[in-house]
Design an enzyme around this catalytic site. Structure first.
Site, PDB file in Angstrom:
ATOM      1  N   GLY A   1     -22.456 -26.659 -18.559  1.00  0.00           N
ATOM      2  CA  GLY A   1     -22.595 -27.032 -17.150  1.00  0.00           C
ATOM      3  C   GLY A   1     -22.149 -28.467 -16.980  1.00  0.00           C
ATOM      4  O   GLY A   1     -21.044 -28.776 -16.526  1.00  0.00           O
TER       5      GLY A   1
ATOM      6  N   ARG B   1     -31.882 -37.767 -10.502  1.00  0.00           N
ATOM      7  CA  ARG B   1     -31.880 -38.034 -11.944  1.00  0.00           C
ATOM      8  C   ARG B   1     -32.416 -39.413 -12.341  1.00  0.00           C
ATOM      9  O   ARG B   1     -33.174 -39.516 -13.313  1.00  0.00           O
ATOM     10  CB  ARG B   1     -30.489 -37.797 -12.545  1.00  0.00           C
ATOM     11  CG  ARG B   1     -30.021 -36.344 -12.380  1.00  0.00           C
ATOM     12  CD  ARG B   1     -28.712 -36.063 -13.114  1.00  0.00           C
ATOM     13  NE  ARG B   1     -28.912 -35.997 -14.541  1.00  0.00           N
ATOM     14  CZ  ARG B   1     -28.573 -36.930 -15.397  1.00  0.00           C
ATOM     15  NH1 ARG B   1     -27.967 -38.036 -14.987  1.00  0.00           N
ATOM     16  NH2 ARG B   1     -28.821 -36.797 -16.676  1.00  0.00           N
TER      17      ARG B   1
ATOM     18  N   TYR C   1     -35.570 -38.764 -14.651  1.00  0.00           N
ATOM     19  CA  TYR C   1     -35.351 -38.949 -16.090  1.00  0.00           C
ATOM     20  C   TYR C   1     -35.106 -40.402 -16.483  1.00  0.00           C
ATOM     21  O   TYR C   1     -34.879 -40.679 -17.662  1.00  0.00           O
ATOM     22  CB  TYR C   1     -34.101 -38.183 -16.545  1.00  0.00           C
ATOM     23  CG  TYR C   1     -33.996 -36.737 -16.161  1.00  0.00           C
ATOM     24  CD1 TYR C   1     -34.982 -35.814 -16.530  1.00  0.00           C
ATOM     25  CD2 TYR C   1     -32.883 -36.260 -15.473  1.00  0.00           C
ATOM     26  CE1 TYR C   1     -34.846 -34.470 -16.198  1.00  0.00           C
ATOM     27  CE2 TYR C   1     -32.745 -34.922 -15.145  1.00  0.00           C
ATOM     28  CZ  TYR C   1     -33.737 -34.033 -15.511  1.00  0.00           C
ATOM     29  OH  TYR C   1     -33.590 -32.712 -15.203  1.00  0.00           O
TER      30      TYR C   1
ATOM     31  N   CYS D   1     -39.976 -43.497   1.093  1.00  0.00           N
ATOM     32  CA  CYS D   1     -41.225 -44.240   0.917  1.00  0.00           C
ATOM     33  C   CYS D   1     -41.839 -43.995  -0.449  1.00  0.00           C
ATOM     34  O   CYS D   1     -42.909 -43.383  -0.568  1.00  0.00           O
ATOM     35  CB  CYS D   1     -42.209 -43.842   2.008  1.00  0.00           C
ATOM     36  SG  CYS D   1     -41.439 -43.800   3.614  1.00  0.00           S
ATOM     37  N   GLU D   2     -41.136 -44.388  -1.481  1.00  0.00           N
ATOM     38  CA  GLU D   2     -41.603 -44.257  -2.867  1.00  0.00           C
ATOM     39  C   GLU D   2     -40.980 -45.396  -3.665  1.00  0.00           C
ATOM     40  O   GLU D   2     -39.773 -45.632  -3.540  1.00  0.00           O
ATOM     41  CB  GLU D   2     -41.076 -42.955  -3.513  1.00  0.00           C
ATOM     42  CG  GLU D   2     -41.408 -41.670  -2.822  1.00  0.00           C
ATOM     43  CD  GLU D   2     -42.698 -41.044  -3.323  1.00  0.00           C
ATOM     44  OE1 GLU D   2     -43.213 -41.483  -4.371  1.00  0.00           O
ATOM     45  OE2 GLU D   2     -43.172 -40.123  -2.648  1.00  0.00           O
TER      46      GLU D   2
HETATM   47  C1  LIG Z   1     -29.325 -25.715 -18.169  1.00  0.00           C
HETATM   48  C2  LIG Z   1     -28.831 -24.705 -19.116  1.00  0.00           C
HETATM   49  C3  LIG Z   1     -27.495 -24.712 -19.541  1.00  0.00           C
HETATM   50  C4  LIG Z   1     -26.514 -25.795 -19.145  1.00  0.00           C
HETATM   51  O1  LIG Z   1     -26.795 -27.023 -19.709  1.00  0.00           O
HETATM   52  P1  LIG Z   1     -25.734 -28.224 -19.558  1.00  0.00           P
HETATM   53  O2  LIG Z   1     -26.361 -29.384 -20.177  1.00  0.00           O
HETATM   54  O3  LIG Z   1     -25.525 -28.432 -18.101  1.00  0.00           O
HETATM   55  O4  LIG Z   1     -24.491 -27.816 -20.264  1.00  0.00           O
HETATM   56  C5  LIG Z   1     -27.069 -23.695 -20.368  1.00  0.00           C
HETATM   57  N1  LIG Z   1     -27.915 -22.723 -20.765  1.00  0.00           N
HETATM   58  C6  LIG Z   1     -29.208 -22.672 -20.379  1.00  0.00           C
HETATM   59  C7  LIG Z   1     -30.060 -21.571 -20.845  1.00  0.00           C
HETATM   60  C8  LIG Z   1     -29.708 -23.671 -19.551  1.00  0.00           C
HETATM   61  O5  LIG Z   1     -30.988 -23.646 -19.188  1.00  0.00           O
END
Ligand SMILES: *Cc1c(COP(=O)(O)O)cnc(C)c1O
Length: 426
Positions: free
Chosen positions: A275, A312, A316, A355-356
């Site tokens: 992803g 993010r 994180y 407001c945080e």
């Molecule tokens: C979130 C997720 C991904 C993708 O992760 P990336 O870091 O965006 O590549 C792939 N497989 C599963 C099962 C996930 O939960």
């Protein structure tokens, strides 16, 4: 590695000046580069060509229908984690067998729908879930093809919130237990338990955790296949890194160089679920500076984008490089890194209007002196950016624009106040 570049002192997305987009469509604005997505996809594809990997783009990282369509046209398959994501992928006409469905908490409605349309694989996370899928498959007169998600107990050395392959996380079943599950479900006609799935976390900026987890997964597959189980597929999940702060992520070819030999010549179908490595650097968030406010040494740049647009940093503590869209000739950064500190720069926090105190996009950064009304680019925001946005403080979600060469197209309109109250009832 991406097509966001400064040309003559102005940030461009491919051939389009980002300022023009912000002027036309307003801010906060997500801007994506189609060329970058194509390039990242192609790199993964060719890196893993030796094992002929099936690439299942992880829909949750950036789920806009136009982005999914772009990936569909490149030949991608899709990794989903909910019924909503199933709907998105079906909406653009992807064949259901090209979808893999993961997630620890699949509901009956989601499972029944996935069985009905005939998705490719269920990536199953527990025995109870598998039992439930088996029951629903029997009711529906279907066979569910399943990959069992194992938890290889490998530390991916990433943020604890996105670590998923350690024994103490909620994901998958450990290897000993996995053997039991296979034994228990052997010979059940409604379940085709034919794969092993692993996803250890994200982002994983070293390759060793994959080598460890694939070594463990392959040993399990050998043991199972020697006992006649007929495992045909391995899914190594996602998690490949992206460059957020400098060049910290390995190239797809570097991951492949170490992972591929472990999988080659085993007669297994290989699946990947990238992803972030495709979308993170294919998108930026553009914000406008509303006000500046000094506080001791530091200046706050209060802008119109907030944690509601990009969570993010708050969630994180993630680093996103921030730089003016039009810094002029003298202050174009040589790299996107926390270490950049040019002459005459000012120490700032880039914050939103929510407001945080946790509402910030960047902390303690050295930026060139910024005027009120200037645009800032928040880089590497394409993955887990817009998709995590919310309406908290009744803020409209941002618009999204996709650039391809000289063309730019709105792929999601900015929400209106009417959209915001449309589902409420008095
Ligand atoms: C979130 C997720 C991904 C993708 O992760 P990336 O870091 O965006 O590549 C792939 N497989 C599963 C099962 C996930 O939960």
């Amino acid at each position: 590695m991406d097509e966001f570049k400064y040309v003559d002192g102005a940030l461009h997305c491919e051939k389009v000046p980002v300022r023009a987009l912000a002027d036309e469509y307003g801010t906060p604005l997500y801007v994506y580069s189609a060329g970058t997505i194509r390039d990242h996809y192609a790199r993964i594809r060719s890196a893993f060509s030796e094992v002929d990997a099936t690439i299942c783009y992880s829909v949750k990282s950036c789920h806009n229908l136009s982005i999914l369509t772009l990936l569909r046209d490149l030949g991608s398959d899709f990794d989903i984690v909910s019924g909503g994501e199933l709907r998105r992928v079906l909406e653009i006409g992807v064949a259901p067998e090209r979808i893999v469905f993961a997630g620890v908490g699949k509901t009956n409605d989601e499972i029944v729908e996935a069985l009905k349309v005939g998705i490719g694989w269920f990536n199953v996370e527990s025995e109870e879930e598998l039992e439930n899928i088996a029951r629903l498959a029997l009711d529906a007169g279907k066979v569910a093809r399943v990959a069992l998600r194992i938890n290889p107990d490998v530390d991916p050395k990433t943020h604890r919130y996105t670590t998923t392959g350690l024994r103490e996380t909620k994901f998958g079943v450990d290897i000993e237990r996995a053997k039991q599950v296979f034994k228990c479900f052997r010979g059940r006609d409604e379940i085709d338990l034919a794969g092993i799935h692993v996803h250890i976390g994200s982002p994983v900026n070293t390759i060793e955790p994959y080598v460890q987890s694939m070594t463990r997964a392959c040993a399990l597959i050998d043991e199972l296949n020697n006992a006649g189980y007929g495992i045909r597929a391995i899914n190594l999940g996602g998690g490949f890194g992206a460059h957020y702060d400098g060049a910290e992520a390995p190239f797809a070819s570097e991951y492949a160089k170490q992972i591929q030999p472990l999988l080659a010549n085993r007669g297994l179908a290989v699946y990947l679920e990238p992803g972030r490595s495709i979308t993170a650097n294919a998108g930026i968030l553009v914000a406008k500076v509303l006000y500046r406010k000094a506080s001791g040494e530091k200046q706050f740049l209060i802008c119109d984008a907030a944690m509601t647009d990009l969570l993010r940093p708050s969630l994180y503590g993630s680093f996103h490089f921030v730089w003016p869209v039009d810094p002029g000739a003298c202050a174009v950064p040589s790299a996107r890194s926390a270490d950049i500190q040019l002459d005459g720069s000012v120490l700032v926090d880039v914050v939103g209007p929510v407001c945080e105190s946790g509402d910030f996009l960047a902390k303690d950064r050295w930026l060139p002196s910024i005027e009120q009304g200037e645009y800032l680019a928040v880089f590497s925001a394409g993955a887990y950016g817009f998709v995590m946005s919310s309406q908290y403080n009744s803020r409209q979600r941002a618009a999204e624009v996709l650039v391809d060469g000289r063309n730019a197209k709105v792929i999601r309109q900015r929400e209106s106040y009417d959209d915001m109250v449309a589902l409420e009832r008095l």
